[in-house]
Design a protein around this motif. Structure first.
Motif, PDB file in Angstrom:
ATOM      1  N   SER A   1       0.818  -1.215   0.000  1.00  0.00           N
ATOM      2  CA  SER A   1       0.000   0.000   0.000  1.00  0.00           C
ATOM      3  C   SER A   1       0.851   1.263   0.000  1.00  0.00           C
ATOM      4  O   SER A   1       0.459   2.278  -0.565  1.00  0.00           O
ATOM      5  CB  SER A   1      -0.927   0.005   1.210  1.00  0.00           C
ATOM      6  N   CYS A   2       2.013   1.209   0.618  1.00  0.00           N
ATOM      7  CA  CYS A   2       2.899   2.375   0.664  1.00  0.00           C
ATOM      8  C   CYS A   2       3.571   2.614  -0.684  1.00  0.00           C
ATOM      9  O   CYS A   2       3.879   3.758  -1.029  1.00  0.00           O
ATOM     10  CB  CYS A   2       3.948   2.200   1.752  1.00  0.00           C
ATOM     11  N   LYS A   3       3.794   1.557  -1.448  1.00  0.00           N
ATOM     12  CA  LYS A   3       4.440   1.703  -2.760  1.00  0.00           C
ATOM     13  C   LYS A   3       3.669   2.686  -3.630  1.00  0.00           C
ATOM     14  O   LYS A   3       4.262   3.502  -4.337  1.00  0.00           O
ATOM     15  CB  LYS A   3       4.535   0.350  -3.461  1.00  0.00           C
ATOM     16  N   ARG A   4       2.361   2.615  -3.589  1.00  0.00           N
ATOM     17  CA  ARG A   4       1.525   3.509  -4.396  1.00  0.00           C
ATOM     18  C   ARG A   4       1.814   4.975  -4.084  1.00  0.00           C
ATOM     19  O   ARG A   4       1.980   5.801  -4.969  1.00  0.00           O
ATOM     20  CB  ARG A   4       0.043   3.202  -4.156  1.00  0.00           C
ATOM     21  N   HIS A   5       1.904   5.300  -2.803  1.00  0.00           N
ATOM     22  CA  HIS A   5       2.120   6.683  -2.391  1.00  0.00           C
ATOM     23  C   HIS A   5       3.528   7.157  -2.750  1.00  0.00           C
ATOM     24  O   HIS A   5       3.707   8.287  -3.218  1.00  0.00           O
ATOM     25  CB  HIS A   5       1.833   6.846  -0.907  1.00  0.00           C
ATOM     26  N   TYR A   6       4.520   6.297  -2.548  1.00  0.00           N
ATOM     27  CA  TYR A   6       5.878   6.677  -2.908  1.00  0.00           C
ATOM     28  C   TYR A   6       6.032   6.831  -4.419  1.00  0.00           C
ATOM     29  O   TYR A   6       6.699   7.753  -4.886  1.00  0.00           O
ATOM     30  CB  TYR A   6       6.890   5.661  -2.368  1.00  0.00           C
ATOM     31  N   ALA A   7       5.426   5.942  -5.193  1.00  0.00           N
ATOM     32  CA  ALA A   7       5.513   6.052  -6.653  1.00  0.00           C
ATOM     33  C   ALA A   7       4.859   7.351  -7.126  1.00  0.00           C
ATOM     34  O   ALA A   7       5.376   8.025  -8.026  1.00  0.00           O
ATOM     35  CB  ALA A   7       4.867   4.839  -7.317  1.00  0.00           C
ATOM     36  N   LYS A   8       3.738   7.711  -6.509  1.00  0.00           N
ATOM     37  CA  LYS A   8       3.055   8.948  -6.897  1.00  0.00           C
ATOM     38  C   LYS A   8       3.891  10.167  -6.518  1.00  0.00           C
ATOM     39  O   LYS A   8       4.007  11.125  -7.298  1.00  0.00           O
ATOM     40  CB  LYS A   8       1.673   9.018  -6.252  1.00  0.00           C
ATOM     41  N   ILE A   9       4.488  10.153  -5.351  1.00  0.00           N
ATOM     42  CA  ILE A   9       5.353  11.262  -4.929  1.00  0.00           C
ATOM     43  C   ILE A   9       6.525  11.388  -5.901  1.00  0.00           C
ATOM     44  O   ILE A   9       6.854  12.482  -6.362  1.00  0.00           O
ATOM     45  CB  ILE A   9       5.835  11.078  -3.475  1.00  0.00           C
ATOM     46  N   LEU A  10       7.142  10.251  -6.253  1.00  0.00           N
ATOM     47  CA  LEU A  10       8.274  10.283  -7.177  1.00  0.00           C
ATOM     48  C   LEU A  10       7.841  10.810  -8.544  1.00  0.00           C
ATOM     49  O   LEU A  10       8.573  11.589  -9.173  1.00  0.00           O
ATOM     50  CB  LEU A  10       8.902   8.899  -7.311  1.00  0.00           C
ATOM     51  N   MET A  11       6.676  10.409  -8.986  1.00  0.00           N
ATOM     52  CA  MET A  11       6.161  10.901 -10.265  1.00  0.00           C
ATOM     53  C   MET A  11       6.070  12.432 -10.238  1.00  0.00           C
ATOM     54  O   MET A  11       6.477  13.102 -11.188  1.00  0.00           O
ATOM     55  CB  MET A  11       4.780  10.299 -10.543  1.00  0.00           C
ATOM     56  N   HIS A  12       5.574  12.987  -9.135  1.00  0.00           N
ATOM     57  CA  HIS A  12       5.439  14.446  -9.027  1.00  0.00           C
ATOM     58  C   HIS A  12       6.793  15.134  -8.829  1.00  0.00           C
ATOM     59  O   HIS A  12       7.008  16.223  -9.352  1.00  0.00           O
ATOM     60  CB  HIS A  12       4.485  14.822  -7.900  1.00  0.00           C
ATOM     61  N   LEU A  13       7.697  14.499  -8.094  1.00  0.00           N
ATOM     62  CA  LEU A  13       9.024  15.087  -7.903  1.00  0.00           C
ATOM     63  C   LEU A  13       9.778  15.210  -9.219  1.00  0.00           C
ATOM     64  O   LEU A  13      10.551  16.147  -9.416  1.00  0.00           O
ATOM     65  CB  LEU A  13       9.860  14.241  -6.931  1.00  0.00           C
ATOM     66  N   THR A  14       9.560  14.266 -10.116  1.00  0.00           N
ATOM     67  CA  THR A  14      10.283  14.248 -11.387  1.00  0.00           C
ATOM     68  C   THR A  14       9.519  14.941 -12.517  1.00  0.00           C
ATOM     69  O   THR A  14      10.023  15.020 -13.640  1.00  0.00           O
ATOM     70  CB  THR A  14      10.590  12.803 -11.806  1.00  0.00           C
ATOM     71  N   ALA A  15       8.335  15.415 -12.240  1.00  0.00           N
ATOM     72  CA  ALA A  15       7.489  16.018 -13.275  1.00  0.00           C
ATOM     73  C   ALA A  15       8.097  17.310 -13.811  1.00  0.00           C
ATOM     74  O   ALA A  15       8.696  18.079 -13.053  1.00  0.00           O
ATOM     75  CB  ALA A  15       6.089  16.298 -12.723  1.00  0.00           C
ATOM     76  N   PRO A  16       7.928  17.555 -15.101  1.00  0.00           N
ATOM     77  CA  PRO A  16       8.461  18.791 -15.665  1.00  0.00           C
ATOM     78  C   PRO A  16       7.814  20.055 -15.094  1.00  0.00           C
ATOM     79  O   PRO A  16       8.415  21.118 -15.129  1.00  0.00           O
ATOM     80  CB  PRO A  16       8.183  18.670 -17.166  1.00  0.00           C
ATOM     81  N   ASN A  17       6.616  19.925 -14.544  1.00  0.00           N
ATOM     82  CA  ASN A  17       5.953  21.103 -13.971  1.00  0.00           C
ATOM     83  C   ASN A  17       6.199  21.245 -12.464  1.00  0.00           C
ATOM     84  O   ASN A  17       5.558  22.061 -11.809  1.00  0.00           O
ATOM     85  CB  ASN A  17       4.449  21.082 -14.260  1.00  0.00           C
ATOM     86  N   ALA A  18       7.141  20.480 -11.923  1.00  0.00           N
ATOM     87  CA  ALA A  18       7.518  20.653 -10.515  1.00  0.00           C
ATOM     88  C   ALA A  18       8.121  22.044 -10.360  1.00  0.00           C
ATOM     89  O   ALA A  18       8.625  22.627 -11.328  1.00  0.00           O
ATOM     90  CB  ALA A  18       8.523  19.586 -10.087  1.00  0.00           C
ATOM     91  N   SER A  19       8.081  22.577  -9.163  1.00  0.00           N
ATOM     92  CA  SER A  19       8.626  23.922  -8.936  1.00  0.00           C
ATOM     93  C   SER A  19      10.118  23.942  -9.275  1.00  0.00           C
ATOM     94  O   SER A  19      10.791  22.908  -9.274  1.00  0.00           O
ATOM     95  CB  SER A  19       8.420  24.342  -7.483  1.00  0.00           C
ATOM     96  N   ALA A  20      10.609  25.132  -9.548  1.00  0.00           N
ATOM     97  CA  ALA A  20      12.031  25.297  -9.870  1.00  0.00           C
ATOM     98  C   ALA A  20      12.911  24.773  -8.741  1.00  0.00           C
ATOM     99  O   ALA A  20      13.956  24.155  -8.996  1.00  0.00           O
ATOM    100  CB  ALA A  20      12.335  26.768 -10.148  1.00  0.00           C
ATOM    101  N   GLU A  21      12.475  24.984  -7.502  1.00  0.00           N
ATOM    102  CA  GLU A  21      13.252  24.519  -6.345  1.00  0.00           C
ATOM    103  C   GLU A  21      13.307  22.997  -6.301  1.00  0.00           C
ATOM    104  O   GLU A  21      14.355  22.409  -6.035  1.00  0.00           O
ATOM    105  CB  GLU A  21      12.661  25.065  -5.036  1.00  0.00           C
ATOM    106  N   VAL A  22      12.183  22.351  -6.563  1.00  0.00           N
ATOM    107  CA  VAL A  22      12.148  20.883  -6.558  1.00  0.00           C
ATOM    108  C   VAL A  22      12.999  20.350  -7.715  1.00  0.00           C
ATOM    109  O   VAL A  22      13.791  19.423  -7.535  1.00  0.00           O
ATOM    110  CB  VAL A  22      10.691  20.350  -6.647  1.00  0.00           C
ATOM    111  N   ARG A  23      12.859  20.948  -8.887  1.00  0.00           N
ATOM    112  CA  ARG A  23      13.649  20.491 -10.051  1.00  0.00           C
ATOM    113  C   ARG A  23      15.144  20.640  -9.775  1.00  0.00           C
ATOM    114  O   ARG A  23      15.934  19.744 -10.103  1.00  0.00           O
ATOM    115  CB  ARG A  23      13.245  21.247 -11.317  1.00  0.00           C
TER     116      ARG A  23
END
Length: 188
Positions: free
Chosen positions: A83-105
């Motif tokens: 169940s935790c894998k789903r949340h971590y995969a989603k967080i990673l997807m957002h961390l690596t997204a091109p529309n992540a904030s400049a600070e996160v990128r």
């Protein structure tokens, strides 16, 4: 803090309560390391609810995670709770997204993503991993293809394999990602 948080999430909680707790923890500038550690708690229910809370907080305010991003990336390969894998995969997807904030990128450029990337491929090929995890992992890999160019060569094979017998969601995600990876071969 950890004992109080365990008490708050030890029983069934609603999305509304998760959102409320997210706001409270973000307002208090809570050290996210303790919450991340709770996602590995022996009680799988508490671990799941901690991961859900972590994801909710991340989606609410990704920039509040800047100091914790390296730790999140380090622990991704250690996530065993399905169940935790789903949340971590989603967080990673957002961390690596091109529309992540400049600070996160910028933070992501400074981190070795290879272990998380390998974990995403492992999740994609593991028949016991939930479809949502595979979907988020495939998108995270897609997002990392510029940093690791060989992903663009390997990801289509994995997507095609998943799509063979995959759900409608996997079919849709696969077609979308394939159309970006090679529009001539797989038009949207």
């Amino acid at each position: 803090m950890q004992a109080d948080l365990i008490k708050e999430i030890s029983g069934t909680i609603s999305k509304r309560k998760v959102v409320k707790l997210s706001h409270i923890l973000l307002e208090k500038n809570t050290d996210l390391t303790e919450l991340i550690d709770l996602t590995f708690y022996a009680d799988k229910g508490i671990a799941f609810r901690a991961a859900w809370l972590l994801e909710s907080m991340f989606l609410e305010d990704p920039d509040s995670f800047l100091l914790s991003v390296p730790y999140i990336i380090r622990v991704i390969p250690k996530v065993e709770n399905a169940s935790c894998k789903r949340h971590y995969a989603k967080i990673l997807m957002h961390l690596t997204a091109p529309n992540a904030s400049a600070e996160v990128r910028q933070m992501m450029k400074e981190i070795d993503l290879a272990p998380a990337m390998e974990q995403c491929f492992d999740w994609m090929i593991d028949p016991d991993v939930m479809v949502a995890v595979k979907s988020f992992a495939s998108e995270a890999l897609f997002n990392m293809r510029h940093r690791y160019p060989w992903i663009a060569d390997e990801l289509p094979n994995q997507l095609l394999y998943l799509m063979r017998d995959g759900t409608a969601a996997i079919q849709s995600k696969g077609r979308r990602l394939l159309s970006y990876l090679n529009p001539e071969k797989w038009p949207g």
